[in-house]
Design an enzyme around this catalytic site. Structure first.
Site, PDB file in Angstrom:
ATOM      1  N   LYS A  82       0.839  -1.193   0.000  1.00  0.00           N
ATOM      2  CA  LYS A  82       0.000   0.000   0.000  1.00  0.00           C
ATOM      3  C   LYS A  82       0.880   1.252   0.000  1.00  0.00           C
ATOM      4  O   LYS A  82       1.830   1.359   0.780  1.00  0.00           O
ATOM      5  CB  LYS A  82      -0.921   0.010   1.220  1.00  0.00           C
ATOM      6  CG  LYS A  82      -2.032  -1.015   1.156  1.00  0.00           C
ATOM      7  CD  LYS A  82      -3.072  -0.642   0.114  1.00  0.00           C
ATOM      8  CE  LYS A  82      -4.250  -1.585   0.141  1.00  0.00           C
ATOM      9  NZ  LYS A  82      -5.290  -1.215  -0.841  1.00  0.00           N
ATOM     10  N   ASP A 125      -0.184  -0.452  -4.585  1.00  0.00           N
ATOM     11  CA  ASP A 125      -1.588  -0.051  -4.702  1.00  0.00           C
ATOM     12  C   ASP A 125      -1.757   1.324  -4.074  1.00  0.00           C
ATOM     13  O   ASP A 125      -1.565   1.496  -2.874  1.00  0.00           O
ATOM     14  CB  ASP A 125      -2.478  -1.079  -4.001  1.00  0.00           C
ATOM     15  CG  ASP A 125      -3.964  -0.771  -4.137  1.00  0.00           C
ATOM     16  OD1 ASP A 125      -4.317   0.178  -4.858  1.00  0.00           O
ATOM     17  OD2 ASP A 125      -4.771  -1.492  -3.525  1.00  0.00           O
ATOM     18  N   GLU A 154      -1.147  -0.305  -9.103  1.00  0.00           N
ATOM     19  CA  GLU A 154      -2.594  -0.519  -9.044  1.00  0.00           C
ATOM     20  C   GLU A 154      -3.314   0.782  -8.707  1.00  0.00           C
ATOM     21  O   GLU A 154      -2.999   1.428  -7.709  1.00  0.00           O
ATOM     22  CB  GLU A 154      -2.926  -1.590  -8.004  1.00  0.00           C
ATOM     23  CG  GLU A 154      -4.412  -1.899  -7.907  1.00  0.00           C
ATOM     24  CD  GLU A 154      -4.706  -3.065  -6.982  1.00  0.00           C
ATOM     25  OE1 GLU A 154      -5.805  -3.072  -6.398  1.00  0.00           O
ATOM     26  OE2 GLU A 154      -3.852  -3.968  -6.840  1.00  0.00           O
ATOM     27  N   ASP A 211      -8.500  -1.022 -10.501  1.00  0.00           N
ATOM     28  CA  ASP A 211      -9.345  -1.657  -9.482  1.00  0.00           C
ATOM     29  C   ASP A 211     -10.617  -0.834  -9.301  1.00  0.00           C
ATOM     30  O   ASP A 211     -11.676  -1.168  -9.844  1.00  0.00           O
ATOM     31  CB  ASP A 211      -8.570  -1.780  -8.169  1.00  0.00           C
ATOM     32  CG  ASP A 211      -9.432  -2.273  -7.008  1.00  0.00           C
ATOM     33  OD1 ASP A 211     -10.557  -2.757  -7.248  1.00  0.00           O
ATOM     34  OD2 ASP A 211      -8.987  -2.184  -5.847  1.00  0.00           O
ATOM     35  N   LYS A 213     -12.908  -7.908  -8.096  1.00  0.00           N
ATOM     36  CA  LYS A 213     -13.289  -8.358  -6.760  1.00  0.00           C
ATOM     37  C   LYS A 213     -14.723  -8.859  -6.792  1.00  0.00           C
ATOM     38  O   LYS A 213     -15.602  -8.189  -7.338  1.00  0.00           O
ATOM     39  CB  LYS A 213     -13.121  -7.217  -5.754  1.00  0.00           C
ATOM     40  CG  LYS A 213     -11.671  -6.743  -5.656  1.00  0.00           C
ATOM     41  CD  LYS A 213     -11.482  -5.605  -4.680  1.00  0.00           C
ATOM     42  CE  LYS A 213     -10.005  -5.226  -4.588  1.00  0.00           C
ATOM     43  NZ  LYS A 213      -9.766  -4.105  -3.655  1.00  0.00           N
TER      44      LYS A 213
END
EC number: 4.2.1.113
Length: 327
Positions: A110, A138, A165, A188, A212
């Site tokens: 992250k 991400d 991401e 995403d 997801k």
């Protein structure tokens, strides 16, 4: 999104609400609340994040119903490589976190978290890179195009990245950034939060699609979207409990092709889960149905006022399932 045999009274009668304590702060929370529904086909999870309003959360409810009342797709593979997940922690905590993902050869880190600097992101990524051969980051849409371009240079100074991401929030920004940098871009939020989940692919704004299960409405809905995408797909968790992870593994096992490790190892972020966490073997998990442990459900049960909050939320989301289907 037609719930089929799942009436609202039936859903509420089958409902369990749990609060899962987390090892570290993730997405700004230290406890993850989810609602679980036991149906004739197994368990489904409704865990839309608390800030999501009913129009967005309804897809997550559809996913829970799909798992609890529907049938899983055929299994094409019995082994799903997973990535380790590293929150925005100091570099000193990285070895302990990675130890929870035995055998993982890919890690997602992250970055661009509020209160963090690019320098701290670089330190964290380099700490991970020293222990894991493949690193992806991400940003959750946290950068502007210029910031993302600068970050791409800084984060690759000491080694490559598998991909960035969601470095920027919008499809237009992703497309512009992709023209400016050589690091691959994964989408995403630009997929799961969009009215048209295929727009980012049509715009040529991504090299990888992160899908997801819950935000897209269930395993079958995800597979339908994946079939229309001509770039590699990565299946990832939405900070799911063991029940939601099982749905993600089912989707990953059903894909015609799977080129990248999937973000389905996030169970290690919880101190306690509703079922015994699956332990990766050589960096991979096997697809399997999961039934919560009754003792864990009791121990992790949410407070009465929180249970009522989730009941009210389901009541608000349920009518939208029919509206989305045009009924």
């Amino acid at each position: 999104m037609i719930p089929g045999p799942a009436t609202l009274p039936d859903l509420l009668d089958r409902l369990q609400v749990v609060a899962l304590p987390m090892r570290v702060r993730f997405r700004g929370i230290t406890t993850r609340e989810v609602a679980l529904i036991e149906g004739p086909s197994g368990w489904g999870e409704f865990g839309a994040f608390l800030e999501y309003q009913p129009p967005e959360a309804a897809a997550w409810l559809a996913s829970a119903i799909d798992a609890a009342y529907g049938q899983p797709p055929p299994v094409r593979r019995g082994r799903i490589p997973i990535n380790a997940t590293v929150p925005a922690v100091p570099p000193a905590q990285v070895p302990e976190l990675l130890a929870r993902f035995p055998g993982a050869r890919t890690a997602k880190v992250k970055v661009a978290e509020p209160g963090q600097t690019l320098a701290s992101d670089v330190e964290r990524v380099n700490a991970v890179r020293a222990l894991v051969p493949t690193v992806r980051v991400d940003a959750n849409g946290g950068w502007s195009v210029d910031q993302a371009a600068q970050a791409a240079v800084a984060l690759t100074a000491d080694g490559p990245l598998e991909y960035l991401e969601q470095p920027c929030a919008t499809v237009g920004e992703l497309a512009e950034l992709r023209r400016r940098i050589e690091v691959p871009i994964a989408a995403d939020e630009a997929i799961r939060k969009a009215e048209d989940p295929l727009a980012v692919v049509r715009a040529g704004a991504a090299d990888v699609a992160v899908l997801k299960v819950a935000p897209l409405g269930g395993v079958w809905a995800l597979l339908d979207i994946a079939a229309q995408i001509d770039i590699p797909v990565v299946i990832s968790s939405a900070l799911d409990s063991a029940v939601g992870i099982a749905a993600g593994l089912s989707a990953a096992a059903a894909l015609p092709q799977l080129q990248h490790a999937c973000g389905l190892g996030t169970g290690g972020l919880f101190v306690e889960d509703v079922a015994e966490p699956a332990i990766p073997v050589d960096g991979a998990l096997a697809p399997q149905r999961v039934a919560p442990d009754p003792a864990r459900l009791r121990a992790l049960g949410a407070a009465p006022d929180r249970r009522q909050w989730w009941i009210d939320r389901i009541k608000a989301c349920y009518p939208l399932l029919y509206r989305r289907s045009g009924d």
